[in-house]
Design a protein around this motif. Structure first.
Motif: not given
Lengths: 316, 92
Positions: B25-32
């Motif tokens: 979740l953190r990776v996805a949100l950071l990428d966004r």
């Protein structure tokens, strides 16, 4: 068990040494080691403390914040060694007195970041003295108040009732998370200053009327109330916020509802972040997340809109 | 612990809980979030992050605190979470 450390800050002449001297005389204080640093008028402070307590450790030169952070860590380590070797009495608490112009943040950072210090000591609270007659003086004084957990209004015997009421109101606006008490001649009960609870969550039983608070030097406080917050989104948001605006955000303190049985207690002093504490239960029936921000240019609506956007994005 | 270097016992305070799911979740949100500023972020072996800009420059970072300082270095400016465009983008 970690040894609690209390940081005593406050502007020049605001009564730090008087407060500490009286505390050390109190029968309930137990064994306490005091670390002061020598700058300007500190020679007098040193003698005052020396007469009362031979366990004072005097740093040799400069400002404890900027120059002697390493020395502070060294002194704390040295105290441990001397206690183990029985060279000093088995102290149960350490008081660190800063200089009047000192920025307390680097000291907080030292206490939270030095590996050995962090392993053996725990920052119990930050106490700031505020001159009951002259009030707040300049940006250093404001910052000291902003990062404090407890505020002592000194010289209550000579302050006028109107002046004191105005100052109390000003302090409550500037730092709504701090406990405030007035004292004459440094007379404060130790159990009020040192209640043993590290960053007590009841600090955050805020009134519902807290909103945006204007203050001098553009330092203001605001409180956000939100429902459940995604912890991953919050951690990401807060680290980004402190990277971008860490110089302006003096303090963040709050209870977060992250969906567990109890809240997570969050406390930051500028960039210095206390390890988040997962509590077993809430202090009251209110399950909303509540976050206090103190700083320059903090605007509740902007912070809330941004945090909510990060939270929503994490839930999709 | 510093919020920026942010490490306690080699683990960032905001990355201590949640395990693999929280990491994803953190990776996805950071990428966004970083995508709004023209950067991208991917996970590397579940322990590090790889940050890239549009010119192909990449950097390996070890924790959340370092992500922002490294992103700032790649872009040459601060990434403000209060940026109105970012807030609008995340709210869509």
């Amino acid at each position: 068990m970690k040894t609690p450390v209390v940081l005593v800050t406050g502007f020049l002449g605001s009564g730090k040494t008087t407060l500490i001297s009286r505390l050390l005389e109190h029968p309930d204080m137990g064994e306490t080691a005091v670390i002061v640093n020598e700058l300007g008028e500190i020679g007098i402070d040193h003698h005052l403390l020396r007469r009362i307590d031979e366990r004072t450790v005097l740093l040799s030169s400069g400002c404890v914040c900027c120059v002697l952070r390493g020395d502070l860590a060294d002194e704390l380590r040295d105290l441990l060694d001397r206690r183990d070797a029985k060279d000093v009495p088995p102290f149960q608490r350490v008081i660190v007195e800063t200089t009047g112009v000192a920025d307390p943040v680097p000291i907080v950072m030292t206490l939270l970041s030095d590996p050995l210090v962090r392993h053996h000591y725990e920052l119990e609270s930050v106490v700031a003295t505020v001159d009951g007659v002259h009030g707040l003086r300049g940006p250093e004084s404001l910052k000291q108040v902003a990062v404090a957990d407890r505020l002592v209004i000194t010289k209550a015997d000579v302050a006028t009732p109107a002046g004191r009421a105005g100052l109390e109101e000003q302090l409550a606006r500037l730092n709504p998370t701090a406990h405030v008490r007035a004292a004459a001649f440094g007379e404060v009960a130790p159990d009020w200053l040192f209640d043993g609870a590290v960053r007590d969550p009841r600090d955050l039983e805020l009134g519902r009327d807290h909103g945006r608070r204007e203050h001098d030097h553009d330092v203001r406080s605001c409180v956000l109330f939100l429902e459940e917050v995604d912890w991953t989104a919050f951690g990401l948001w807060l680290t980004m916020l402190l990277q971008a605006r860490g110089q302006d955000i003096l303090r963040v303190k709050g209870l977060l509802n992250v969906g567990g049985d109890g809240p997570v207690l969050v406390s930051c002093v500028q960039h210095a972040v206390h390890p988040p504490l997962h509590l077993d239960e809430w202090p009251d029936e209110d399950r909303r997340s509540r976050l206090v921000f103190i700083g320059r240019g903090v605007v509740a609506e902007e912070l809330e809109a941004s945090l909510r956007a990060f939270d929503r994005a994490a839930r999709r | 612990m510093c919020a920026l270097c942010g490490v306690i016992l080699n683990e960032h305070w905001a990355e201590q809980d949640g395990g693999r799911r929280a990491r994803m979740l953190r990776v996805a949100l950071l990428d966004r979030v970083l995508g709004h500023f023209g950067l991208s972020l991917t996970d590397w072996a579940g322990g590090l992050y790889v940050l890239r800009d549009r010119k192909g420059t990449s950097a390996v970072v070890r924790d959340l605190g370092s992500v922002w300082s490294e992103a700032e270095r790649l872009l040459g400016r601060k990434l403000d979470p209060l940026d109105a465009g970012l807030v609008a983008e995340l709210s869509r």
